[in-house]
Design a protein around this motif. Structure first.
Motif, short mmCIF file in Angstrom:
data_model
loop_
_atom_site.label_atom_id
_atom_site.label_comp_id
_atom_site.label_asym_id
_atom_site.label_seq_id
_atom_site.Cartn_x
_atom_site.Cartn_y
_atom_site.Cartn_z
N UNK A 137 0.83 -1.21 0.00
CA UNK A 137 0.00 0.00 0.00
C UNK A 137 0.86 1.26 0.00
N UNK A 138 1.94 1.26 0.77
CA UNK A 138 2.85 2.41 0.80
C UNK A 138 3.41 2.66 -0.60
N UNK A 139 3.81 1.62 -1.29
CA UNK A 139 4.28 1.77 -2.66
C UNK A 139 3.18 2.28 -3.57
N UNK A 140 2.01 1.68 -3.50
CA UNK A 140 0.94 2.01 -4.43
C UNK A 140 0.47 3.45 -4.25
N UNK A 141 0.61 3.98 -3.04
CA UNK A 141 0.21 5.37 -2.79
C UNK A 141 1.23 6.39 -3.27
N UNK A 142 2.47 5.94 -3.51
CA UNK A 142 3.53 6.90 -3.84
C UNK A 142 4.20 6.69 -5.19
N UNK A 143 4.14 5.50 -5.75
CA UNK A 143 4.81 5.24 -7.02
C UNK A 143 4.05 5.87 -8.19
N UNK A 144 4.75 6.58 -9.03
CA UNK A 144 4.13 7.10 -10.25
C UNK A 144 3.70 5.96 -11.16
N UNK A 145 4.41 4.83 -11.09
CA UNK A 145 4.05 3.67 -11.91
C UNK A 145 3.26 2.63 -11.14
N UNK A 146 2.72 3.01 -9.98
CA UNK A 146 2.01 2.07 -9.14
C UNK A 146 0.83 1.43 -9.86
N UNK A 147 0.82 0.12 -9.93
CA UNK A 147 -0.19 -0.64 -10.67
C UNK A 147 -0.70 -1.75 -9.76
N UNK A 148 -2.01 -1.96 -9.76
CA UNK A 148 -2.61 -2.93 -8.83
C UNK A 148 -1.99 -4.31 -8.98
N UNK A 149 -1.89 -4.80 -10.20
CA UNK A 149 -1.36 -6.16 -10.40
C UNK A 149 0.14 -6.22 -10.18
N UNK A 150 0.89 -5.36 -10.85
CA UNK A 150 2.36 -5.42 -10.78
C UNK A 150 2.84 -5.23 -9.35
N UNK A 151 2.29 -4.26 -8.65
CA UNK A 151 2.75 -3.97 -7.30
C UNK A 151 2.35 -5.07 -6.31
N UNK A 152 1.09 -5.46 -6.34
CA UNK A 152 0.61 -6.47 -5.39
C UNK A 152 1.36 -7.79 -5.57
N UNK A 153 1.50 -8.23 -6.81
CA UNK A 153 2.12 -9.53 -7.04
C UNK A 153 3.62 -9.50 -6.80
N UNK A 154 4.25 -8.35 -7.02
CA UNK A 154 5.68 -8.23 -6.72
C UNK A 154 5.93 -8.33 -5.23
N UNK A 155 5.10 -7.70 -4.42
CA UNK A 155 5.23 -7.82 -2.97
C UNK A 155 4.95 -9.25 -2.51
N UNK A 156 3.97 -9.89 -3.11
CA UNK A 156 3.70 -11.29 -2.78
C UNK A 156 4.88 -12.17 -3.12
N UNK A 157 5.58 -11.85 -4.22
CA UNK A 157 6.74 -12.64 -4.62
C UNK A 157 7.86 -12.52 -3.60
N UNK A 158 8.17 -11.30 -3.16
CA UNK A 158 9.21 -11.10 -2.15
C UNK A 158 8.85 -11.84 -0.87
N UNK A 159 7.57 -11.80 -0.50
CA UNK A 159 7.13 -12.43 0.75
C UNK A 159 7.14 -13.94 0.70
N UNK A 160 7.21 -14.53 -0.51
CA UNK A 160 7.18 -15.98 -0.63
C UNK A 160 5.78 -16.54 -0.76
N UNK A 161 4.83 -15.69 -1.15
CA UNK A 161 3.45 -16.11 -1.32
C UNK A 161 3.15 -16.39 -2.79
N UNK A 162 3.69 -15.57 -3.68
CA UNK A 162 3.39 -15.71 -5.10
C UNK A 162 3.96 -17.01 -5.65
#
Length: 392
Positions: free
Chosen positions: A172-197
């Motif tokens: 959410x912090x990223x999505x609120x501040x990134x000029x390129x913030x995208x629902x799919x790209x951002x959410x799934x990238x964070x899930x990947x780092x966390x080991x969920x994706x």
């Protein structure tokens, strides 16, 4: 105005032309280095423009392939096509976005009611954790609306595994501040780092890696987590077929209104039909992404980009405003770019319940998204065919 990202199409195309000759070996060797916000380094920094569709993956791929063959540019082209892969993956699993938003509403309440969590969250968002590199990236993001991809990975890893904060709050912090913030790209990238994706496969920030790829700017980052345990991921989401959208093959009758929005300001549908809209509007649904405020820099960048692209567009902020606009302009039919999974889609669905509305989905998305059925390496086998079809 953000000097790193001039909000106009000419700047996007100039940046692409400047970068294209360096998309081969130079990019492959140096892409992981983050030289800091004052230096673009060896990456393209095209993502905010791709996000708003003033250029797309075909435009970028075509410019690169005019300079070199696909084998030489392989690393960069793969990065370009990660975006449609992530979006296609989410299109087939919209419940992942719904689950994330539900978690975020719950965490919003917990941040308000649990002082310990609120303090740790605030320190992370303000860049006051005492971890020099992390604090720098938090402040860089807020000030510029951008982070190098490697810095995003380090930041997310530290947020989750060292600071022990919920990944959803970081996304959410990223999505609120990134000029390129995208629902799919951002959410799934964070899930990947966390080991969920990718179940059980985490990304752990390493001090030596940070020192190397920041050219020694952060030569010592002590206290980082030495192990990464994935958070609970919930139930596995079933994959669904992407709904068909009938192509717009003929101009609608009567007065036509063009509704651009915060997922897409391209006018391709109108151009293909040879139509001049009676009126044009722009709908911003970014507030639906988060229970917290979106950074003004983000909305200002998108509106300035819109003004450069379609200065006649009236800016609207909800479905009722669209209904009022259509009534005032005596519009008989609205054409709008297709909204992928995210905050815009339910707003368009609300509008379509009361007004004649046709969505236009880009052929490149219709072709690429259904191929994102599993992991990226299965998807990448299709990239040569996609390049032949859309960038040849």
């Amino acid at each position: 105005m953000n000097n790193c990202f001039p909000p106009n199409t000419a700047a996007a195309r100039a940046r692409l032309r400047t970068f294209a000759p360096h998309a081969g070996v130079q990019y492959a060797r140096n892409r992981n280095y983050d030289p800091g916000p004052e230096n673009a380094g060896f990456v393209s920094r095209l993502s905010p423009y791709l996000r708003m569709k003033v250029i797309d993956e075909a435009d970028v791929s075509r410019a690169i392939l005019a300079r070199m063959d696909a084998r030489e540019a392989d690393k960069f082209l793969m990065e370009v096509w990660w975006r449609p892969y992530w979006k296609g993956w989410m299109e087939q699993r919209p419940a992942v976005w719904d689950s994330y938003r539900s978690d975020l509403e719950r965490l919003h309440n917990e941040v308000q009611t649990q002082s310990g969590l609120r303090q740790r969250w605030e320190e992370a968002c303000l860049g006051q954790t005492g971890i020099e590199a992390f604090d720098h990236w938090a402040q860089e993001l807020v000030q510029t609306g951008y982070l190098h991809n490697h810095a995003r990975m380090w930041f997310a890893s530290i947020w989750i595994f060292t600071l022990d904060l919920p990944w959803q709050l970081g996304a959410d912090f990223f999505l609120r501040h990134l000029l390129d913030g995208d629902a799919a790209v951002n959410t799934l990238s964070w899930r990947w780092v966390a080991g969920i994706q990718t179940q059980g496969k985490t990304y752990l920030a390493d001090p030596e890696n940070i020192a190397k790829f920041t050219n020694g700017r952060f030569a010592d980052t002590p206290g980082l987590a030495c192990a990464a345990t994935p958070p609970e991921s919930g139930a596995i989401v079933d994959r669904k077929n992407i709904p068909e959208i009938a192509p717009i093959t003929a101009p609608p009758t009567g007065r036509v209104g063009l509704l651009l929005h915060s997922d897409d300001i391209d006018t391709g549908a109108m151009d293909q039909l040879g139509l001049t809209p009676h009126a044009t509007a722009y709908l911003d649904a970014t507030t639906g992404q988060s229970p917290w405020h979106i950074a003004p820099m983000v909305t200002e960048f998108r509106e300035q980009l819109l003004n450069d692209h379609r200065p006649d567009a009236k800016i609207l902020d909800d479905a009722q405003a669209v209904t009022d606009w259509a009534k005032a302009e005596e519009i008989d039919h609205i054409i709008t770019p297709h909204a992928p999974v995210g905050s815009m889609r339910p707003v368009l669905q609300e509008i379509a319940a009361t007004l004649p509305l046709s969505e236009h989905r880009r052929p490149i998305d219709s072709a690429a998204w259904p191929l994102a059925t599993a992991g990226f390496f299965k998807f990448r086998k299709h990239i040569p065919d996609l390049l032949d079809r859309f960038a040849g």
